[in-house]
Design a protein around this motif. Structure first.
Motif, mmCIF file in Angstrom:
data_model
loop_
_atom_site.group_PDB
_atom_site.id
_atom_site.type_symbol
_atom_site.label_atom_id
_atom_site.label_comp_id
_atom_site.label_asym_id
_atom_site.label_seq_id
_atom_site.Cartn_x
_atom_site.Cartn_y
_atom_site.Cartn_z
ATOM 1 N N PHE A 3 -4.063 82.849 -1.358
ATOM 2 C CA PHE A 3 -3.003 81.890 -1.032
ATOM 3 C C PHE A 3 -3.218 80.448 -1.501
ATOM 4 C CE2 PHE A 3 -4.965 82.736 3.244
ATOM 5 C CZ PHE A 3 -5.507 81.500 3.519
ATOM 6 N N ASN A 4 -3.238 80.354 -2.783
ATOM 7 C CA ASN A 4 -3.222 79.037 -3.388
ATOM 8 C C ASN A 4 -4.188 78.039 -2.761
ATOM 9 O OD1 ASN A 4 -2.176 77.975 -5.608
ATOM 10 N ND2 ASN A 4 -0.251 77.312 -4.722
ATOM 11 N N ARG A 6 -6.767 76.116 -3.956
ATOM 12 C CA ARG A 6 -7.108 74.837 -4.622
ATOM 13 C C ARG A 6 -8.139 74.070 -3.787
ATOM 14 N NH1 ARG A 6 -3.042 70.408 -6.520
ATOM 15 N NH2 ARG A 6 -4.687 69.108 -7.381
ATOM 16 N N TYR A 7 -9.307 74.602 -3.861
ATOM 17 C CA TYR A 7 -10.407 74.207 -2.976
ATOM 18 C C TYR A 7 -10.560 72.688 -2.803
ATOM 19 C CZ TYR A 7 -15.241 73.689 -1.417
ATOM 20 O OH TYR A 7 -16.368 73.323 -0.747
ATOM 21 N N LEU A 8 -10.687 71.964 -3.912
ATOM 22 C CA LEU A 8 -10.989 70.540 -3.775
ATOM 23 C C LEU A 8 -9.816 69.751 -3.213
ATOM 24 C CD1 LEU A 8 -13.130 69.865 -6.966
ATOM 25 C CD2 LEU A 8 -13.922 70.114 -4.605
ATOM 26 N N ASP A 9 -8.613 70.213 -3.519
ATOM 27 C CA ASP A 9 -7.433 69.557 -2.974
ATOM 28 C C ASP A 9 -7.370 69.764 -1.461
ATOM 29 O OD1 ASP A 9 -4.828 68.238 -3.406
ATOM 30 O OD2 ASP A 9 -4.045 70.152 -2.660
ATOM 31 N N LEU A 10 -7.706 70.952 -1.035
ATOM 32 C CA LEU A 10 -7.732 71.237 0.399
ATOM 33 C C LEU A 10 -8.800 70.375 1.087
ATOM 34 C CD1 LEU A 10 -6.920 72.848 2.888
ATOM 35 C CD2 LEU A 10 -8.289 74.756 2.055
ATOM 36 N N LYS A 11 -9.976 70.298 0.488
ATOM 37 C CA LYS A 11 -11.041 69.468 1.037
ATOM 38 C C LYS A 11 -10.572 68.011 1.168
ATOM 39 C CE LYS A 11 -15.181 70.205 1.129
ATOM 40 N NZ LYS A 11 -16.058 70.564 2.282
ATOM 41 N N PHE A 48 -2.282 73.154 5.571
ATOM 42 C CA PHE A 48 -2.172 72.809 4.149
ATOM 43 C C PHE A 48 -2.170 74.040 3.256
ATOM 44 C CE2 PHE A 48 -4.946 69.097 5.758
ATOM 45 C CZ PHE A 48 -3.855 68.539 6.398
ATOM 46 N N ARG A 49 -2.537 75.197 3.827
ATOM 47 C CA ARG A 49 -2.613 76.383 2.987
ATOM 48 C C ARG A 49 -1.994 77.652 3.567
ATOM 49 N NH1 ARG A 49 -3.103 73.223 -0.082
ATOM 50 N NH2 ARG A 49 -4.587 72.944 -1.764
ATOM 51 N N GLU A 224 -13.662 77.924 2.819
ATOM 52 C CA GLU A 224 -13.615 79.219 2.131
ATOM 53 C C GLU A 224 -13.826 80.368 3.110
ATOM 54 O OE1 GLU A 224 -15.897 76.915 1.685
ATOM 55 O OE2 GLU A 224 -17.915 77.766 1.636
ATOM 56 N N GLN A 225 -14.632 80.134 4.142
ATOM 57 C CA GLN A 225 -14.833 81.191 5.143
ATOM 58 C C GLN A 225 -13.608 81.342 6.047
ATOM 59 O OE1 GLN A 225 -18.557 81.155 7.295
ATOM 60 N NE2 GLN A 225 -19.716 80.512 5.511
ATOM 61 N N ILE A 226 -12.975 80.221 6.361
ATOM 62 C CA ILE A 226 -11.762 80.292 7.193
ATOM 63 C C ILE A 226 -10.669 81.029 6.417
ATOM 64 C CG2 ILE A 226 -10.012 78.950 8.440
ATOM 65 C CD1 ILE A 226 -12.072 76.670 8.661
ATOM 66 N N VAL A 227 -10.528 80.680 5.155
ATOM 67 C CA VAL A 227 -9.534 81.344 4.309
ATOM 68 C C VAL A 227 -9.794 82.846 4.255
ATOM 69 C CG1 VAL A 227 -8.817 81.598 1.887
ATOM 70 C CG2 VAL A 227 -9.011 79.330 2.884
ATOM 71 N N ASP A 228 -11.033 83.195 4.069
ATOM 72 C CA ASP A 228 -11.430 84.600 4.005
ATOM 73 C C ASP A 228 -11.064 85.358 5.285
ATOM 74 O OD1 ASP A 228 -12.650 85.513 1.705
ATOM 75 O OD2 ASP A 228 -14.443 86.161 2.817
ATOM 76 N N ALA A 229 -11.397 84.755 6.424
ATOM 77 C CA ALA A 229 -11.117 85.396 7.708
ATOM 78 C C ALA A 229 -9.610 85.516 7.927
ATOM 79 C CB ALA A 229 -11.763 84.601 8.846
ATOM 80 N N LEU A 230 -8.866 84.489 7.533
ATOM 81 C CA LEU A 230 -7.402 84.562 7.697
ATOM 82 C C LEU A 230 -6.820 85.645 6.798
ATOM 83 C CD1 LEU A 230 -6.601 80.739 7.946
ATOM 84 C CD2 LEU A 230 -6.333 82.429 9.772
ATOM 85 N N ASN A 231 -7.391 85.793 5.609
ATOM 86 C CA ASN A 231 -6.945 86.880 4.732
ATOM 87 C C ASN A 231 -7.195 88.234 5.384
ATOM 88 O OD1 ASN A 231 -5.960 85.435 2.604
ATOM 89 N ND2 ASN A 231 -7.873 85.441 1.441
ATOM 90 N N LYS A 232 -8.385 88.399 5.930
ATOM 91 C CA LYS A 232 -8.723 89.668 6.577
ATOM 92 C C LYS A 232 -7.825 89.896 7.783
ATOM 93 C CE LYS A 232 -13.647 89.520 5.710
ATOM 94 N NZ LYS A 232 -14.751 89.021 6.527
#
Ligand code: DX5
Ligand code: ZN
Length: 546
Positions: A3-4, A6-11, A48-49, A224-232
């Protein structure tokens, strides 16, 4: 990562949200910085994501819901809403003031409440333990109506003492609410003490599992871990999902972190600028796996992941743009399965545009191409494609090159500029000090022209040159030989981090001195400064401060 991202933009957006929150809190002279900061990555990743929502149409019927049950994180919640686009962030400066829409506890928005709330707030919080029940109600209603909306709920660990949390938890399990995701901000502090002293929650994972929830556990400051868990979580059927996010209360400001004192206290307003500088100065360490013994990339990644590095730097060399050849997208694709750590891919190749799709498909998080290897039009196309795919675009320049004029037209969506401090081609070369002046000038010029990304120092970075490039404006540090060159990877990473911290503390102390609040700052920061006292040459001064 999906889901889009864009790591550094999110940071960067999360950093901005923290900065607005601290301005609101210091202006108000009160508020809850601790909880706002422990949940900053959680709320940022959602707003944001992850969530389907539309700030220009807050009542959109297809929207996902966010229920901020632990409402003490209000300043952080407001700033996430503001950065997401619900209102102007400047309004944060009215936090908790008479007549402001941003009160100490958030109020659900409606036409009727419009002078006390802002669009986007779904739930009036403050009394603990209730938000999960509200979320269960919304999720159940949506499920019964056959709707696709999802419900995300943030609860606190102190809040979990409330019996109603567990009643709601049972109900969510009973109704198999797989459209509901609860995130526990596990910062281990409540009010003026530690949760495990006041009312132990552990084994918290077992508790939620026993209530028929699918449970994931993450480091709540690693997007990145939060994104991963939300994907799962999106793949789970017939069960509600709990994400236990291990966090640090006050994370972002070192002297506030993990200190119960800062649960509900505001730092003094005169320190605001220094605090903002600290939030802006976060730095990322990215080991380059081509350094050290040949290949064995998997092993090298595993080893630095254990040390808590921020990213993996991947040096792709094609034997044409540079004489050496390393690896290509197929290798990255294989390595991708190993870790959720962001992949910072540095393409030292000819015709990057021709090959870019392979690296997009390999799911890199940042892709940097060389200014010397493309034209303006090519770079614009690369940039557009990366952004469409949720990848952070970067540009790299060699020691002998300055950024091309055309880059100034592309700054808006540029996330990284790599300033090479060796001629690209191999790890283990000597740092070229003449690059420092260029970095200082470049950083200034880029910022003046609207660049909001990161400067990345690459080539010959070690404990000494890390500090120098830090002072010159770099915030991402590639380290090859310094990490993999000796035998002790653990010690090497600790040493680099320590040096980054020294550079930060020196910078903040200098800033405090300029603002005439040096003693004041040192007092607030005393327990943080002690381990650096010798390097900062402030031993006596620190000793004199009580
Ligand atoms: C050089 C590469 C660098 C380098 C880093 O061409 O882009 O990433 O390998 O390694 P050290 O830190 O050893 O210079
Ligand atoms: Zn590199």
């Amino acid at each position: 990562m999906g889901f889009n991202m864009r790591y550094l933009d999110l940071k960067r957006k999360i950093r901005d949200a923290r900065m607005w929150a601290i301005q609101g809190i210091t202006e108000a002279g009160s508020g809850h910085p601790g909880a706002s900061f422990s949940a900053a990555e959680i709320m940022g990743t959602l707003y944001f994501r992850r969530m389907r929502h539309d700030p220009s149409n807050p009542n959109w019927s297809e929207r996902d819901y966010f229920i901020n049950s632990k409402a003490h994180s209000a300043p952080g919640f407001y700033s996430a809403l503001a950065v997401a686009g619900y209102f102007q962030p400047e309004e944060l400066r009215t936090l908790r003031q008479l007549g402001s829409r941003l009160q100490g506890h958030p109020v659900r928005y409606s036409e009727h409440q419009k002078h006390h709330s802002v669009p986007g707030i779904e739930y009036s919080g403050g009394s603990e333990g209730i938000g999960l029940s509200v979320g269960v109600g919304i999720a159940l209603a949506k499920k019964l109506d056959g709707k696709k909306n999802r419900v995300f709920i943030l609860i606190g660990d102190g809040e979990s003492n409330e019996g109603q949390i567990w009643e709601a938890s049972m109900a969510a399990g009973k109704f198999k609410l797989d459209n509901l995701v609860t995130i526990l901000d596990r910062n281990r502090i409540q009010q003026d003490g530690f949760t495990e002293d006041i009312m132990p929650l552990d084994p918290i994972k077992d508790k939620w599992t026993a209530f028929n929830w699918e449970v994931f556990e993450v480091d709540g400051h690693r997007v990145e871990q939060i994104v991963d868990a939300l994907n799962k979580a999106g793949q789970v059927h017939d069960k509600p999902v709990m994400i236990i996010a291990n966090t640090v209360k006050g994370n972002g400001i070192r002297h506030m972190a993990n200190n119960p004192q800062w649960h509900g206290k505001a730092p003094p307003k005169r320190q605001t600028e220094v605090l903002l500088e600290e939030l802006e100065s976060e730095c990322l360490i990215a080991p380059s796996i081509i350094a050290g013994e040949r290949e064995n990339y998997e092993d090298k990644i595993r080893k630095v992941e254990r040390e808590g590095v921020d990213m993996i730097h991947l040096d792709v060399m094609d034997g044409r743009f540079v004489p050496n050849t390393t690896f290509f997208a197929d290798t990255i694709k294989k390595l991708r399965r190993l870790t959720s750590l962001p992949f910072d891919t540095h393409l030292m190749i000819e015709n990057p545009l021709e090959n870019i799709q392979d690296y997009i498909d390999a799911r890199c998080d940042i892709i940097t191409v060389h200014a010397e290897a493309c034209t303006e039009n090519e770079f614009r196309e690369i940039q557009e494609r990366l952004i469409d795919n949720g990848i952070s675009p970067g540009i790299a320049i060699n020691p002998g090159t300055y950024v091309p004029k055309w880059l100034y037209h592309c700054l808006h969506n540029l996330d990284v500029v790599i300033v090479m401090s060796v001629n690209p081609g191999s790890a283990g070369q000597k740092f070229m000090p003449e690059v420092l002046d260029k970095m200082i000038v470049l950083n200034k010029q880029l910022r003046q022209n609207g660049f909001r990304g990161y400067i990345e120092a690459d080539g010959g970075i070690d404990a000494t040159t890390l500090q120098q490039t830090y002072d010159a404006g770099a915030r991402i540090f590639v380290a090859g030989a310094a990490v993999y060159g000796g035998g002790d990877i653990h010690g090497a990473v600790i040493h680099l981090r320590h040096k980054a911290e020294v550079a930060l503390e020196r910078r903040l102390l200098n800033h405090a001195t300029q603002l005439n609040i040096r003693a004041d700052w040192m007092k607030a920061r005393k327990h943080i400064l002690i381990p650096y006292a010798n390097e900062l040459r402030i031993e006596e001064e620190l000793h004199a401060i009580r």
